[in-house]
Design a protein around this motif. Structure first.
Motif, PDB file in Angstrom:
ATOM      1  N   ASP A  48      48.330  26.954 -55.446  1.00  0.00           N
ATOM      2  CA  ASP A  48      49.493  27.349 -56.262  1.00  0.00           C
ATOM      3  C   ASP A  48      49.107  27.452 -57.744  1.00  0.00           C
ATOM      4  OD1 ASP A  48      51.239  27.571 -54.130  1.00  0.00           O
ATOM      5  OD2 ASP A  48      51.942  25.491 -54.275  1.00  0.00           O
ATOM      6  N   VAL A  49      48.344  26.462 -58.217  1.00  0.00           N
ATOM      7  CA  VAL A  49      47.910  26.482 -59.620  1.00  0.00           C
ATOM      8  C   VAL A  49      46.965  27.670 -59.857  1.00  0.00           C
ATOM      9  CG1 VAL A  49      46.685  25.206 -61.439  1.00  0.00           C
ATOM     10  CG2 VAL A  49      48.179  23.983 -59.862  1.00  0.00           C
ATOM     11  N   CYS A  50      46.047  27.901 -58.899  1.00  0.00           N
ATOM     12  CA  CYS A  50      45.101  29.022 -59.015  1.00  0.00           C
ATOM     13  C   CYS A  50      45.843  30.352 -59.147  1.00  0.00           C
ATOM     14  CB  CYS A  50      44.184  29.080 -57.803  1.00  0.00           C
ATOM     15  SG  CYS A  50      42.954  27.787 -57.778  1.00  0.00           S
ATOM     16  N   ILE A  51      46.896  30.515 -58.349  1.00  0.00           N
ATOM     17  CA  ILE A  51      47.657  31.770 -58.388  1.00  0.00           C
ATOM     18  C   ILE A  51      48.401  31.897 -59.715  1.00  0.00           C
ATOM     19  CG2 ILE A  51      49.594  33.042 -57.335  1.00  0.00           C
ATOM     20  CD1 ILE A  51      48.686  31.890 -54.609  1.00  0.00           C
ATOM     21  N   ASN A 101      35.891  23.959 -66.606  1.00  0.00           N
ATOM     22  CA  ASN A 101      35.219  25.218 -66.902  1.00  0.00           C
ATOM     23  C   ASN A 101      33.795  25.194 -66.388  1.00  0.00           C
ATOM     24  OD1 ASN A 101      37.228  26.671 -68.352  1.00  0.00           O
ATOM     25  ND2 ASN A 101      36.891  25.300 -70.092  1.00  0.00           N
ATOM     26  N   LEU A 102      33.371  26.345 -65.840  1.00  0.00           N
ATOM     27  CA  LEU A 102      31.974  26.492 -65.445  1.00  0.00           C
ATOM     28  C   LEU A 102      31.395  27.603 -66.323  1.00  0.00           C
ATOM     29  CD1 LEU A 102      30.436  26.437 -61.982  1.00  0.00           C
ATOM     30  CD2 LEU A 102      30.017  28.442 -63.365  1.00  0.00           C
ATOM     31  N   LYS A 103      30.496  27.231 -67.213  1.00  0.00           N
ATOM     32  CA  LYS A 103      29.950  28.163 -68.206  1.00  0.00           C
ATOM     33  C   LYS A 103      31.073  28.949 -68.885  1.00  0.00           C
ATOM     34  CE  LYS A 103      25.284  28.333 -66.730  1.00  0.00           C
ATOM     35  NZ  LYS A 103      24.199  28.397 -67.664  1.00  0.00           N
ATOM     36  N   GLY A 104      32.114  28.221 -69.277  1.00  0.00           N
ATOM     37  CA  GLY A 104      33.231  28.823 -70.002  1.00  0.00           C
ATOM     38  C   GLY A 104      34.269  29.516 -69.137  1.00  0.00           C
ATOM     39  N   ILE A 105      33.999  29.640 -67.823  1.00  0.00           N
ATOM     40  CA  ILE A 105      34.969  30.291 -66.926  1.00  0.00           C
ATOM     41  C   ILE A 105      35.854  29.219 -66.294  1.00  0.00           C
ATOM     42  CG2 ILE A 105      35.245  31.803 -64.902  1.00  0.00           C
ATOM     43  CD1 ILE A 105      32.249  32.619 -65.384  1.00  0.00           C
ATOM     44  N   PRO A 106      37.183  29.322 -66.430  1.00  0.00           N
ATOM     45  CA  PRO A 106      38.062  28.350 -65.775  1.00  0.00           C
ATOM     46  C   PRO A 106      37.826  28.360 -64.263  1.00  0.00           C
ATOM     47  CG  PRO A 106      39.307  29.707 -67.308  1.00  0.00           C
ATOM     48  CD  PRO A 106      37.957  30.335 -67.189  1.00  0.00           C
ATOM     49  N   PHE A 107      37.754  27.172 -63.666  1.00  0.00           N
ATOM     50  CA  PHE A 107      37.341  27.073 -62.271  1.00  0.00           C
ATOM     51  C   PHE A 107      38.029  25.872 -61.620  1.00  0.00           C
ATOM     52  CE2 PHE A 107      33.359  26.927 -59.331  1.00  0.00           C
ATOM     53  CZ  PHE A 107      33.928  27.853 -58.474  1.00  0.00           C
ATOM     54  N   MET A 108      38.526  26.083 -60.407  1.00  0.00           N
ATOM     55  CA  MET A 108      39.154  25.001 -59.638  1.00  0.00           C
ATOM     56  C   MET A 108      38.211  24.633 -58.501  1.00  0.00           C
ATOM     57  SD  MET A 108      42.220  23.376 -59.416  1.00  0.00           S
ATOM     58  CE  MET A 108      43.610  24.411 -59.842  1.00  0.00           C
ATOM     59  N   SER A 162      45.551  33.057 -47.724  1.00  0.00           N
ATOM     60  CA  SER A 162      45.906  34.478 -47.667  1.00  0.00           C
ATOM     61  C   SER A 162      46.802  34.855 -48.851  1.00  0.00           C
ATOM     62  CB  SER A 162      46.541  34.842 -46.322  1.00  0.00           C
ATOM     63  OG  SER A 162      47.755  34.176 -46.181  1.00  0.00           O
ATOM     64  N   GLN A 163      47.572  33.885 -49.355  1.00  0.00           N
ATOM     65  CA  GLN A 163      48.344  34.133 -50.585  1.00  0.00           C
ATOM     66  C   GLN A 163      47.394  34.347 -51.768  1.00  0.00           C
ATOM     67  OE1 GLN A 163      51.050  30.856 -51.189  1.00  0.00           O
ATOM     68  NE2 GLN A 163      52.388  31.469 -49.520  1.00  0.00           N
ATOM     69  N   LEU A 164      46.310  33.574 -51.760  1.00  0.00           N
ATOM     70  CA  LEU A 164      45.307  33.707 -52.815  1.00  0.00           C
ATOM     71  C   LEU A 164      44.649  35.091 -52.756  1.00  0.00           C
ATOM     72  CD1 LEU A 164      44.184  31.638 -54.962  1.00  0.00           C
ATOM     73  CD2 LEU A 164      42.257  31.286 -53.438  1.00  0.00           C
ATOM     74  N   PRO A 203      39.783  31.137 -60.201  1.00  0.00           N
ATOM     75  CA  PRO A 203      39.091  31.163 -58.903  1.00  0.00           C
ATOM     76  C   PRO A 203      38.949  29.755 -58.313  1.00  0.00           C
ATOM     77  CG  PRO A 203      37.652  31.940 -60.688  1.00  0.00           C
ATOM     78  CD  PRO A 203      38.921  31.527 -61.309  1.00  0.00           C
ATOM     79  N   LEU A 204      38.856  29.715 -56.981  1.00  0.00           N
ATOM     80  CA  LEU A 204      38.802  28.436 -56.260  1.00  0.00           C
ATOM     81  C   LEU A 204      37.504  28.298 -55.478  1.00  0.00           C
ATOM     82  CD1 LEU A 204      40.371  25.895 -54.919  1.00  0.00           C
ATOM     83  CD2 LEU A 204      41.006  27.514 -53.134  1.00  0.00           C
ATOM     84  N   MET A 205      36.953  27.090 -55.490  1.00  0.00           N
ATOM     85  CA  MET A 205      35.845  26.791 -54.580  1.00  0.00           C
ATOM     86  C   MET A 205      36.165  25.484 -53.854  1.00  0.00           C
ATOM     87  SD  MET A 205      31.730  26.621 -55.087  1.00  0.00           S
ATOM     88  CE  MET A 205      31.468  25.118 -55.981  1.00  0.00           C
ATOM     89  N   ILE A 206      35.898  25.475 -52.554  1.00  0.00           N
ATOM     90  CA  ILE A 206      36.014  24.214 -51.811  1.00  0.00           C
ATOM     91  C   ILE A 206      34.622  23.821 -51.338  1.00  0.00           C
ATOM     92  CG2 ILE A 206      36.985  23.063 -49.777  1.00  0.00           C
ATOM     93  CD1 ILE A 206      39.465  24.808 -50.103  1.00  0.00           C
ATOM     94  N   ILE A 207      34.231  22.603 -51.680  1.00  0.00           N
ATOM     95  CA  ILE A 207      32.939  22.085 -51.238  1.00  0.00           C
ATOM     96  C   ILE A 207      33.187  21.242 -49.993  1.00  0.00           C
ATOM     97  CG2 ILE A 207      30.909  20.724 -51.866  1.00  0.00           C
ATOM     98  CD1 ILE A 207      31.546  21.300 -54.813  1.00  0.00           C
ATOM     99  N   CYS A 208      32.685  21.738 -48.842  1.00  0.00           N
ATOM    100  CA  CYS A 208      32.920  21.059 -47.572  1.00  0.00           C
ATOM    101  C   CYS A 208      31.856  20.001 -47.327  1.00  0.00           C
ATOM    102  CB  CYS A 208      32.890  22.053 -46.416  1.00  0.00           C
ATOM    103  SG  CYS A 208      34.128  23.331 -46.578  1.00  0.00           S
ATOM    104  N   LYS A 209      32.329  18.838 -46.946  1.00  0.00           N
ATOM    105  CA  LYS A 209      31.430  17.753 -46.505  1.00  0.00           C
ATOM    106  C   LYS A 209      32.280  16.887 -45.603  1.00  0.00           C
ATOM    107  CE  LYS A 209      28.398  16.191 -49.517  1.00  0.00           C
ATOM    108  NZ  LYS A 209      27.101  16.571 -48.955  1.00  0.00           N
ATOM    109  N   SER A 210      32.318  17.242 -44.322  1.00  0.00           N
ATOM    110  CA  SER A 210      33.305  16.619 -43.454  1.00  0.00           C
ATOM    111  C   SER A 210      32.893  16.630 -41.993  1.00  0.00           C
ATOM    112  CB  SER A 210      34.629  17.386 -43.608  1.00  0.00           C
ATOM    113  OG  SER A 210      35.573  16.950 -42.672  1.00  0.00           O
ATOM    114  N   GLY A 211      33.367  15.634 -41.267  1.00  0.00           N
ATOM    115  CA  GLY A 211      33.136  15.583 -39.829  1.00  0.00           C
ATOM    116  C   GLY A 211      34.194  16.349 -39.053  1.00  0.00           C
ATOM    117  N   GLY A 212      35.279  16.760 -39.738  1.00  0.00           N
ATOM    118  CA  GLY A 212      36.339  17.521 -39.067  1.00  0.00           C
ATOM    119  C   GLY A 212      37.706  16.891 -39.242  1.00  0.00           C
TER     120      GLY A 212
END
Ligand code: ZN
Length: 275
Positions: free
Chosen positions: A143-146, A110-117, A181-183, A151-160
């Motif tokens: 799938d779980v989010c749907i 949860n983020l400030k009480g809001i469910p968050f992935m 796109s399903q989301l 809501p979903l957040m992806i934190i990117c930290k990658s070389g590719g």
């Protein structure tokens, strides 16, 4: 194991008082404790130090409580790929060294009480590279989010892409984009947070597909590195090229958010989306 140290990395909470850290940007020296209290942002010049998924989860989730999902999905050396060393051996070595099981960890809380992935990449696992496991973990998280309307957040930290998985790695770009796109069809928000560094296939696909594309200050974001671009176009690159501020100015980002305001800002955004 050799030295008889049995505490796993995940259990190591307290950083020893004696450890010091030097800011790579301004050279300011402070204790790790001070840096940690400041959410790994330099107190002097505001440089955002690179951190991993454990740190981001601690910053974002209420009371540092979250569930880590899909840890059982592990990389395999399907192509018997060998560069400096055998890919399978490389994986074994990393697993022995760290508790991180692949280049992304999926946390649900949860983020400030809001469910968050939140899916957060770990750069220390083969440069946060995108392999089949990252693709599959994100797909299952969606799938779980749907199903649970989270809501979903992806934190990117990658070389590719992960070169050791070749085409299997590239397939993940299409796969994750398809799942996103399903989301969208389910009308569930997806936020892409780009941190230092966000490069290659990720920034060329789902890193830029967010309903909101946001970044931390001063993060390097791009597709190819500046040296390759410079050699290709045979021109000097402008000042601040590929930094998040430059990208914001050129319309690639919605906003930049300092780490210390991240949780507050996300809570606002999520409640706006919800209502
Ligand atoms: Zn600094």
């Amino acid at each position: 194991m050799k030295k008889g140290i049995t505490t796993s990395t995940a259990e190591k909470k307290e950083t020893p008082e004696g450890l010091w850290s030097k800011c790579p940007e301004c050279g300011y020296i402070c204790t790790m404790t001070e840096l940690r209290e400041n959410l790994f942002v330099c107190p002097k010049c505001n440089h955002h130090h690179r951190i991993g998924s454990a740190e981001y989860f601690e910053i974002l989730f209420d009371d540092n409580k979250y569930e880590v999902l899909f840890e059982n999905i592990r990389s395999k050396d399907q192509l018997h790929f060998t560069d400096l060393k055998n890919y399978g051996k490389r994986l074994e070595e990393i697993w022995a060294k760290t508790d991180i099981t692949d280049s992304i960890r999926i946390g649900k809380g949860n983020l400030k009480g809001i469910p968050f992935m939140v899916g957060c990449m770990d750069f220390e696992f083969i440069g946060g590279s995108l392999g089949s496991v990252m693709g599959e973990r994100i797909a299952r998280a969606i799938d779980v989010c749907i199903k649970e309307r989270i809501p979903l957040m992806i934190i990117c930290k990658s070389g590719g892409a992960r070169m050791m998985e070749s085409a299997y790695s590239l397939m993940q770009l299409a796969k994750v984009s398809g799942k996103l796109s399903q989301l969208t069809d389910a009308k569930i928000p997806y936020i892409s947070l780009q941190t230092d560094p966000s490069f290659g296939g990720i920034s060329a696909s789902f890193g830029m597909l967010g309903d909101l594309n946001i970044a931390e200050p001063g993060a390097l974001i791009g597709f190819a590195g500046p040296r390759v671009i410079k050699e290709t176009i045979k021109k000097d690159l402008p000042e601040g090229f590929q930094r998040s501020e430059f990208l914001l100015e050129h319309g690639f980002l919605d906003f930049i958010v300092p780490r210390k305001e991240m949780k507050e800002k996300l809570a606002t955004v999520l409640s706006l989306f919800k209502n």
